[in-house]
Design a protein around this motif. Structure first.
Motif, PDB file in Angstrom:
ATOM      1  N   LEU A 140      30.437  37.433 -14.942  1.00  0.00           N
ATOM      2  CA  LEU A 140      31.049  36.446 -14.464  1.00  0.00           C
ATOM      3  C   LEU A 140      30.778  34.989 -15.448  1.00  0.00           C
ATOM      4  O   LEU A 140      29.543  34.809 -15.189  1.00  0.00           O
ATOM      5  N   ILE A 141      31.725  34.646 -15.878  1.00  0.00           N
ATOM      6  CA  ILE A 141      31.433  33.268 -16.662  1.00  0.00           C
ATOM      7  C   ILE A 141      32.296  32.281 -16.023  1.00  0.00           C
ATOM      8  O   ILE A 141      33.482  32.380 -15.711  1.00  0.00           O
ATOM      9  N   MET A 142      31.540  31.000 -15.706  1.00  0.00           N
ATOM     10  CA  MET A 142      32.381  29.865 -15.501  1.00  0.00           C
ATOM     11  C   MET A 142      32.030  28.730 -16.330  1.00  0.00           C
ATOM     12  O   MET A 142      30.930  28.561 -16.456  1.00  0.00           O
ATOM     13  N   GLY A 189      36.011  36.892 -15.542  1.00  0.00           N
ATOM     14  CA  GLY A 189      35.231  38.143 -15.215  1.00  0.00           C
ATOM     15  C   GLY A 189      35.428  39.381 -15.937  1.00  0.00           C
ATOM     16  O   GLY A 189      36.389  39.516 -16.775  1.00  0.00           O
ATOM     17  N   PHE A 190      34.484  39.999 -16.217  1.00  0.00           N
ATOM     18  CA  PHE A 190      34.660  41.352 -17.041  1.00  0.00           C
ATOM     19  C   PHE A 190      33.973  42.419 -15.981  1.00  0.00           C
ATOM     20  O   PHE A 190      32.543  42.437 -15.734  1.00  0.00           O
ATOM     21  N   ASP A 191      34.821  43.431 -15.489  1.00  0.00           N
ATOM     22  CA  ASP A 191      34.361  44.770 -14.879  1.00  0.00           C
ATOM     23  C   ASP A 191      34.289  45.718 -15.958  1.00  0.00           C
ATOM     24  O   ASP A 191      35.449  46.243 -16.244  1.00  0.00           O
ATOM     25  N   HIS A 192      33.173  46.118 -16.539  1.00  0.00           N
ATOM     26  CA  HIS A 192      32.991  47.239 -17.607  1.00  0.00           C
ATOM     27  C   HIS A 192      33.935  48.533 -17.190  1.00  0.00           C
ATOM     28  O   HIS A 192      34.478  49.329 -18.125  1.00  0.00           O
ATOM     29  N   GLU A 193      33.900  48.700 -15.945  1.00  0.00           N
ATOM     30  CA  GLU A 193      34.718  49.985 -15.590  1.00  0.00           C
ATOM     31  C   GLU A 193      36.097  49.974 -15.340  1.00  0.00           C
ATOM     32  O   GLU A 193      36.625  50.718 -15.107  1.00  0.00           O
ATOM     33  N   SER A 194      36.674  48.758 -15.242  1.00  0.00           N
ATOM     34  CA  SER A 194      38.045  48.570 -14.687  1.00  0.00           C
ATOM     35  C   SER A 194      38.956  48.950 -15.718  1.00  0.00           C
ATOM     36  O   SER A 194      38.725  48.863 -17.217  1.00  0.00           O
ATOM     37  N   TYR A 211      34.709  42.250  -6.596  1.00  0.00           N
ATOM     38  CA  TYR A 211      33.381  42.384  -6.640  1.00  0.00           C
ATOM     39  C   TYR A 211      32.617  41.210  -7.281  1.00  0.00           C
ATOM     40  O   TYR A 211      31.588  40.644  -6.734  1.00  0.00           O
ATOM     41  N   LEU A 212      33.205  40.898  -8.469  1.00  0.00           N
ATOM     42  CA  LEU A 212      32.824  39.701  -9.298  1.00  0.00           C
ATOM     43  C   LEU A 212      32.364  38.332  -8.405  1.00  0.00           C
ATOM     44  O   LEU A 212      31.372  37.391  -8.545  1.00  0.00           O
ATOM     45  N   LEU A 213      33.612  37.913  -8.055  1.00  0.00           N
ATOM     46  CA  LEU A 213      33.681  36.722  -7.268  1.00  0.00           C
ATOM     47  C   LEU A 213      32.676  36.748  -6.019  1.00  0.00           C
ATOM     48  O   LEU A 213      32.485  35.483  -5.703  1.00  0.00           O
ATOM     49  N   SER A 214      32.649  37.877  -5.548  1.00  0.00           N
ATOM     50  CA  SER A 214      31.668  37.703  -4.410  1.00  0.00           C
ATOM     51  C   SER A 214      30.142  37.649  -4.852  1.00  0.00           C
ATOM     52  O   SER A 214      29.316  37.258  -4.032  1.00  0.00           O
TER      53      SER A 214
END
Length: 184
Positions: A58-60, A71-76, A143-146
Motif C-alpha cells: 500500500l503506497i500513500m 494498493g497492490f494485492d499480488h494474488e488479486s 485487506y490492505l486498507l485495514s
C-alpha cells in the motif's frame, strides 16, 4: 464505508509516521519492517507505505492537502499480471489528478503494480476512485486498507503477530508513547 473515510489526510499521515517510527524501534533491520514514512520523498511530496513482505503493498502519497492511495494485492485477479494481455485493469487511475499520478510514477513505486486506487484533493474531502467494474473480483482493498494502523492497539496487535517474541512489553510501552503523540 472505507476505514480511511473517518480520517483526514493529516491524520492518516500522522498514523503512518507513528507506525514507521514504531517499526524502526521494534526492528533494527530495515528490510524486515512493513511500515515506512518519508517526509521528503521528493519536492513537496511525502510518501508512506505498508509492505506485507509477501508481495502486497500500500503506497500513500501526500502533496499539500491532497492524497492518493495505491494498493497492490499480488494474488488479486485485478492485478496487471493476471490480465491477458498484461495491463492495468480498466479504470483504476481514470479521473485521478495528474499531479498525484505523476508522484506515483516514481520508478521506486512500481506504477503498474496496482489493484486499486483512491484519491482526494482536500484534507477531509470525499475519497474518489476511477470507474472500475470489479464484477465481484477482490481487488485487495479490504485487506490492505485495514493495514493502516490508527491506534496503539492496532499497531500492538500487528506487532505481536508479525514480530512475535521480538516485540517485548518494554517496547510496547515505548510504541504506545509514539501513538499518544498524534492527535486523533
Amino acid at each position: 464505508m472505507l476505514k480511511i473515510d473517518k480520517y483526514s489526510n493529516a491524520e492518516l499521515r500522522d498514523c503512518f509516521a507513528a507506525a514507521a517510527q514504531a517499526d524502526a524501534l521494534v526492528c533494527p533491520e530495515e528490510y524486515l519492517r512493513c511500515y515506512e514514512f518519508h517526509t521528503d520523498w521528493s519536492d513537496g511530496v511525502q510518501m508512506a507505505s505498508f509492505k506485507s513482505g509477501g508481495g502486497d503493498e500500500l503506497i500513500m502519497i501526500f502533496i499539500a492537502d491532497s492524497a492518493i492511495i495505491k494498493g497492490f494485492d499480488h494474488e488479486s485477479p485485478v492485478s496487471p499480471h493476471a490480465q491477458d494481455p498484461y495491463g492495468l485493469y480498466p479504470g483504476i487511475y481514470e479521473g485521478a489528478p495528474p499531479y498525484l499520478l505523476d508522484a506515483l510514477r516514481d520508478e521506486a513505486l512500481d506504477f503498474e503494480d496496482v489493484t486499486f486506487c483512491y484519491w482526494r484533493t482536500s484534507d477531509k474531502g470525499p475519497w474518489q476512485k476511477g470507474p472500475v467494474d470489479l464484477r465481484g473480483l477482490d481487488d485487495g482493498s479490504d485487506y490492505l486498507l485495514s493495514r493502516i494502523v490508527t491506534s496503539f492497539n492496532e499497531y500492538d496487535d500487528y506487532a505481536k503477530d508479525y514480530f512475535e517474541d521480538d516485540y517485548s512489553p518494554a517496547l510496547a510501552d515505548r510504541v504506545n508513547a509514539l501513538f499518544e503523540r498524534k492527535k486523533l
